[in-house]
Design a protein around this motif. Structure first.
Motif, short mmCIF file in Angstrom:
data_model
loop_
_atom_site.label_atom_id
_atom_site.label_comp_id
_atom_site.label_asym_id
_atom_site.label_seq_id
_atom_site.Cartn_x
_atom_site.Cartn_y
_atom_site.Cartn_z
N HIS A 23 0.51 -1.07 -0.40
CA HIS A 23 0.23 0.06 0.41
C HIS A 23 0.72 1.34 -0.03
N CYS A 50 -5.15 -0.18 6.30
CA CYS A 50 -4.69 0.38 5.82
C CYS A 50 -4.67 2.02 4.98
N GLU A 51 -5.90 2.50 5.29
CA GLU A 51 -6.93 3.64 4.38
C GLU A 51 -5.94 5.22 5.21
N TYR A 54 -1.43 9.35 2.50
CA TYR A 54 0.63 8.94 2.26
C TYR A 54 0.50 10.37 1.93
#
Length: 351
Positions: A23, A50-51, A54
């Motif tokens: 990810h 994982c959300e 970034y």
């Protein structure tokens, strides 16, 4: 009304199914490609936790659900925002769609038409077969890897297009557009997305072995652009609903950004004081005026029931009509001495 535009990719895989990049690496590639968001859709697995953002890139997690026991393979569904593992429902597409909706999610039929390749048993066609289902939001009208697969008619073509893919990528399959127009003409509301179907896999053919499509390259190609009423603010709980609300409403267009950025495309309609953008319903209060603007010169077409009702070359198309229906936009540009699909919008529904 202020509107804000964001570009993203809605069909991506990681090692949790059959992709190569994790990810964080997907987010890094999307950032380098200039995207605002990306949605990971691993096969039959919903990866929780994982959300996040970034940097400025918003990464969300959905799921590509299909029945692994069905032969030949068919009916891949892109499920977004369901927040639950859905693979146990894959054998019943209608029940699956109903459950996505019950959970407040959004779903699109993935690569509804495909053409297999005879040179590799892994490159089989995986179309949508059960067209009697209802309740889905739209179609993935343009899947980059599906189109690439269709180019691999023999080994020579496979080698050539592995090194020069842009020579063969031309646009959504005509069968997909015909099906879309048929559904729209029957009164259905069917939005459009497009995606990479990125895996980052290495292709081998005899002595030839290479990563044909790195994630970053694919994220520069076929993307989904969305329109929102509020800007992102960098918080997951704020930005995530903006993405999914736009996908649910059909405030979308598919752009082949490799040709030229499609950022800045606009499609709106007015009837007296009523106005609408793509995905909206417009109640007629007299004649309807459509206004289309592209960021670069193109062959612009306004389409109703599969027929081009207005056409212009340049950056603008204005058209006035009294007729109802689902109107959508196609735009084409020349690239490598051939016509290429560039922009495909979700419809405006004039009633």
């Amino acid at each position: 009304m202020s509107i804000y535009e964001y570009a993203g990719n809605t069909h991506v895989h990681t090692p949790y199914s059959d992709g190569e990049a994790l990810h964080a690496e997907v987010a890094q590639a999307a950032t380098k490609a200039g995207l605002d968001f990306v949605i990971v859709t691993d096969h039959n697995v919903w990866v929780n936790g994982c959300e996040r953002h970034y940097g400025k890139l918003l990464l969300l997690v959905g799921e590509e659900v299909h029945d692994v026991r069905r032969q030949p393979q068919a009916n891949h569904l892109l499920a977004y925002n369901a927040e639950s593992e859905l693979a146990p429902l894959a054998s019943d597409p209608q029940r699956l769609i109903d459950e996505v909706n019950r959970r407040g999610g959004v779903c699109y039929l993935a690569h509804p038409y495909e053409q297999g390749s005879p040179i590799n048993p892994d490159f089989v066609a995986i179309p949508w077969a059960d067209w009697d289902v209802t309740g889905y939001t739209g179609l993935e009208i343009w899947n980059y890897m599906s189109e690439f697969k269709s180019l691999l008619r023999n080994k020579l073509a496979a080698v050539y297009y592995s090194y020069f893919p842009a020579q063969g990528i031309r646009g959504p399959f005509r069968a997909t557009l015909r099906q879309w127009d048929q559904l729209l003409s029957q009164g259905n509301r069917i939005a459009a997305i497009g995606g990479a179907d990125a895996h980052g896999a290495t292709f081998s053919l005899g002595p030839f072995r290479r990563v044909v499509f790195p994630y970053e390259y694919l994220f520069r190609c076929v993307n989904t652009h969305i329109i929102t009423e509020r800007p992102f603010n960098g918080r997951l709980e704020h930005d995530k609903p903006l993405v999914y609300d736009a996908l649910r409403a059909g405030h979308t267009w598919v752009g082949y950004d490799l040709l030229a950025s499609t950022a800045g495309f606009r499609f709106q309609a007015r009837s007296f004081t009523n106005q609408a953008i793509m995905g909206d319903e417009l109640a007629r209060a007299g004649a309807t005026k459509f206004e289309i603007q592209t960021p670069h010169s193109a062959d612009i077409r306004l389409v109703l029931n599969g027929q081009v009702v207005a056409r212009a070359r340049g950056k603008y198309l204005d058209y006035t009509t009294a007729g109802p229906g689902a109107y959508r936009v196609e735009a084409y540009r020349n690239y490598h001495s051939g016509r290429r699909g560039w922009i495909f919008s979700s419809p405006i529904y004039v009633t």
